[in-house]
Design a protein around this motif. Structure first.
Motif, short mmCIF file in Angstrom:
data_model
loop_
_atom_site.label_atom_id
_atom_site.label_comp_id
_atom_site.label_asym_id
_atom_site.label_seq_id
_atom_site.Cartn_x
_atom_site.Cartn_y
_atom_site.Cartn_z
N PRO A 66 7.50 10.43 8.84
CA PRO A 66 8.81 9.89 8.75
C PRO A 66 8.94 8.49 9.60
O PRO A 66 9.98 7.69 9.10
CB PRO A 66 9.75 11.16 9.19
CG PRO A 66 8.81 11.83 10.24
CD PRO A 66 7.69 11.94 9.47
N ALA A 67 7.96 8.40 10.50
CA ALA A 67 8.25 7.09 11.07
C ALA A 67 7.54 5.80 10.34
O ALA A 67 7.81 4.82 10.84
CB ALA A 67 7.36 7.11 12.68
N LEU A 68 6.71 6.31 9.49
CA LEU A 68 5.92 5.28 8.81
C LEU A 68 6.96 4.15 7.84
O LEU A 68 7.83 4.46 7.14
CB LEU A 68 4.95 5.66 7.87
CG LEU A 68 4.06 4.90 7.12
CD1 LEU A 68 3.10 4.09 8.09
CD2 LEU A 68 2.96 5.62 5.99
N ARG A 69 6.84 2.84 8.20
CA ARG A 69 7.57 1.82 7.57
C ARG A 69 6.45 0.64 6.76
O ARG A 69 6.94 0.34 5.66
CB ARG A 69 8.30 0.95 8.66
CG ARG A 69 9.24 1.95 9.38
CD ARG A 69 10.01 1.11 10.36
NE ARG A 69 10.67 -0.20 9.82
CZ ARG A 69 11.11 -1.14 10.55
NH1 ARG A 69 10.52 -1.08 12.09
NH2 ARG A 69 11.70 -1.97 9.95
N LEU A 70 5.20 0.64 7.10
CA LEU A 70 4.20 -0.23 6.66
C LEU A 70 2.90 0.35 6.29
O LEU A 70 2.41 0.88 7.49
CB LEU A 70 4.43 -1.65 7.20
CG LEU A 70 3.27 -2.75 6.71
CD1 LEU A 70 3.74 -2.96 5.33
CD2 LEU A 70 3.18 -3.73 7.83
N LEU A 71 2.74 0.33 5.16
CA LEU A 71 1.04 0.88 4.82
C LEU A 71 0.46 -0.35 4.08
O LEU A 71 0.91 -0.71 3.09
CB LEU A 71 1.27 2.16 3.99
CG LEU A 71 -0.29 2.59 3.33
CD1 LEU A 71 -0.95 3.01 4.48
CD2 LEU A 71 -0.06 3.75 2.26
N ILE A 72 -0.95 -0.62 4.90
CA ILE A 72 -1.73 -1.54 4.36
C ILE A 72 -2.95 -1.15 3.74
O ILE A 72 -3.45 -0.22 4.35
CB ILE A 72 -1.85 -2.59 5.54
CG1 ILE A 72 -0.64 -3.40 5.97
CG2 ILE A 72 -2.70 -3.87 4.94
CD1 ILE A 72 -0.69 -4.11 7.15
N THR A 73 -3.31 -1.57 2.54
CA THR A 73 -4.76 -1.22 2.05
C THR A 73 -5.39 -2.35 1.93
O THR A 73 -4.99 -3.36 1.66
CB THR A 73 -4.45 -0.65 0.65
OG1 THR A 73 -5.99 -0.30 0.15
CG2 THR A 73 -3.93 -1.42 -0.34
N SER A 74 -6.92 -2.06 2.29
CA SER A 74 -7.80 -3.30 2.08
C SER A 74 -8.16 -3.50 0.55
O SER A 74 -8.00 -2.58 -0.07
CB SER A 74 -9.15 -3.21 2.57
OG SER A 74 -9.67 -1.74 2.43
N GLY A 75 -7.96 -4.60 -0.08
CA GLY A 75 -7.85 -4.98 -1.44
C GLY A 75 -6.46 -4.67 -1.96
O GLY A 75 -5.69 -4.44 -1.24
N MET A 76 -6.34 -5.49 -3.36
CA MET A 76 -5.24 -5.47 -3.76
C MET A 76 -4.92 -4.15 -4.64
O MET A 76 -3.93 -4.26 -5.67
CB MET A 76 -4.73 -6.79 -4.60
CG MET A 76 -4.69 -7.94 -3.51
SD MET A 76 -3.14 -7.81 -2.77
CE MET A 76 -2.02 -7.77 -3.67
N ARG A 77 -5.51 -3.27 -4.73
CA ARG A 77 -5.51 -2.10 -5.50
C ARG A 77 -6.14 -0.80 -4.94
O ARG A 77 -7.22 -0.95 -4.24
CB ARG A 77 -6.36 -2.32 -7.16
CG ARG A 77 -6.37 -0.97 -7.71
CD ARG A 77 -6.80 -1.47 -9.22
NE ARG A 77 -8.08 -2.24 -9.22
CZ ARG A 77 -8.54 -2.72 -10.39
NH1 ARG A 77 -7.76 -2.77 -11.44
NH2 ARG A 77 -9.56 -3.48 -10.25
N ASN A 78 -5.36 0.35 -4.88
CA ASN A 78 -5.86 1.44 -4.42
C ASN A 78 -5.24 2.69 -4.84
O ASN A 78 -3.94 2.85 -4.74
CB ASN A 78 -5.36 1.53 -2.69
CG ASN A 78 -6.09 2.50 -2.10
OD1 ASN A 78 -6.10 3.71 -2.60
ND2 ASN A 78 -6.28 2.30 -0.73
N ALA A 79 -6.12 3.53 -5.70
CA ALA A 79 -5.62 4.43 -6.67
C ALA A 79 -5.45 5.71 -6.07
O ALA A 79 -4.76 6.68 -6.14
CB ALA A 79 -6.79 4.71 -7.68
N SER A 80 -5.66 5.73 -4.67
CA SER A 80 -5.51 6.80 -3.68
C SER A 80 -4.17 6.65 -2.97
O SER A 80 -3.68 7.79 -2.20
CB SER A 80 -6.56 7.05 -2.66
OG SER A 80 -7.88 7.34 -3.14
#
Length: 320
Positions: A66-80
Motif C-alpha cells: 500500500p505504500a508503493l507509489r513509484l515502480l521503475i523497471t530497467s528497460g521500456m518493456r516488462n511482461a512481468s
C-alpha cells in the motif's frame, strides 16, 4: 525522505553506479521465495526499482504494497509487471533506456563457444585431460537461421555476414522488405529455416504466436549437427523437449542464457548436459547497460518527485 528498494541486485553494484542521495535506498541481492516474503521486506518502501523481469509484480503483490507509489523497471518493456493493476493501485510505472548490443554480443559468445567446442576443450585443459578432442564448425559458409530479426536479431545478422555466413530469417511478422533491409534472406517458413540452418538463434518476444514456438516436432526438423541458441526468452522453446533432443543427440548442442526458473535449480539438466553451454541470464548484464539502468532510474525518481514523471509506462490519472 522516501524509501527505495532496489531488487535483484545480484552483483551488489546498484548503489555504486548512480547517485541515490535523493532517497533512502537499499538494495537486495537475494531472491525472495514468495510474494509474502517480498512484501514484508519492501512493504515500507514508496519506490521500488525492478531489474528486468527477475521479480514479477502481479496484482496480488500490489495489494500487499500500500505504500508503493513509484515502480521503475530497467528497460521500456516488462511482461512481468501487471500495468493495469499498478494503475489501479495508484502506482506510477516508469522505464529506462536499454541497449540491444550486449545480448547480441552474448549471442555470438555462445555461438562461437559451441562452434569451437570451448566447453569441453577448456574443461579438458583445466583437468589435464585430452589435448584436442573436438573438430570445430566452420562458420564461413554455414547457414545462420534467425527466428526474429528485430533490434537484436539484426545486429546478430550483421556479425554473421561478417563471418561469411548465409543469414536466413523468419518470424510471424517478418516481411521481404524488412528482411532485405536487414541483409537477411527470408525463409519461406519456420520449418524451412530449421531444416537448413547450422545455427538457429532466437530473438523474439513471447506472445500468443510465439510461446512454445519450438517444440519436439520443430526440434526434430533440425540437423543433428546444428546448434540452438536462446538469449531471448525460455518460453519460446519447450524446455522438456529441448532436454530430450539434447540427450538423444538429435541436435548437436544448445547455448542458453534464459530459463523457465531463475536462478536455475541445482542439478538441472541444463547445468550438467555435456552439449549445453549455459550462462546465468547475462544478456543485458554489462557495465554500460547497468549505468543506463540505474542512472535513468535515479532520473525517473527525480522527475517523479518533481511532479513530472518521465518514461511513464502506466500510472494513475493524478500524479504527485
Amino acid at each position: 525522505m522516501m524509501r527505495c528498494a532496489i531488487l535483484d541486485d545480484y552483483q551488489g553494484v546498484a548503489l555504486s553506479l548512480a547517485d541515490w542521495s535523493a532517497v533512502e535506498a537499499r538494495s537486495y541481492r537475494e531472491r525472495f521465495a514468495s510474494i509474502g516474503e517480498l512484501a514484508e521486506a519492501i512493504g515500507d518502501c514508496e519506490i521500488v526499482v525492478a531489474m528486468r523481469e527477475r521479480t514479477p509484480f502481479p496484482a496480488e503483490l500490489f495489494e500487499r504494497l500500500p505504500a508503493l507509489r513509484l515502480l521503475i523497471t530497467s528497460g521500456m518493456r516488462n511482461a512481468s509487471i501487471d500495468l493495469k493493476a499498478a494503475a489501479a493501485h495508484g502506482v506510477t510505472v516508469c522505464g529506462t533506456g536499454s541497449s540491444a548490443t550486449p545480448p547480441a554480443e552474448l549471442t555470438w559468445a555462445l555461438i562461437l563457444g559451441l562452434a569451437r567446442g570451448l566447453l569441453p576443450e577448456t574443461a579438458a585443459m583445466r583437468s589435464d585431460g585430452p589435448w584436442q578432442q573436438t573438430v570445430g564448425l566452420d562458420l564461413n559458409g554455414a547457414v545462420l537461421g534467425l527466428l526474429g530479426v528485430g533490434k537484436i536479431g539484426s545486429q546478430v545478422a550483421r556479425v554473421g555476414r561478417a563471418f561469411g555466413m548465409d543469414v536466413v530469417g523468419w518470424s510471424p511478422n517478418l516481411t521481404a522488405e524488412r528482411a532485405e533491409a536487414a541483409g537477411v534472406r527470408l525463409a519461406p517458413s519456420k520449418e524451412a529455416l530449421l531444416r537448413e540452418a547450422d545455427v538457429v538463434s532466437l530473438h523474439l518476444v513471447v506472445g500468443e504466436g510465439t510461446r512454445g514456438l519450438l517444440g519436439a516436432a520443430e526440434l526434430a526438423l533440425m540437423r543433428p549437427t546444428a546448434y540452438l541458441v536462446n538469449t531471448s526468452r525460455s518460453a519460446l522453446v519447450d524446455q522438456d523437449a529441448l532436454v530430450e533432443a539434447l540427450r538423444a543427440g538429435t541436435i548437436a548442442g544448445a547455448g542458453l542464457d534464459v530459463f523457465d526458473e531463475e536462478p536455475l535449480p541445482p542439478g538441472h539438466p541444463f547445468r550438467t548436459l555435456p552439449t549445453v553451454l549455459a550462462t546465468p541470464h547475462l544478456g543485458y548484464v554489462t557495465l554500460g547497460n547497468y549505468r543506463t539502468y540505474f542512472g535513468e532510474a535515479v532520473a525517473d525518481i527525480d522527475a517523479f518527485l518533481a511532479g513530472a514523471p518521465v518514461r511513464v509506462l502506466a500510472g494513475p490519472k493524478e500524479l504527485p
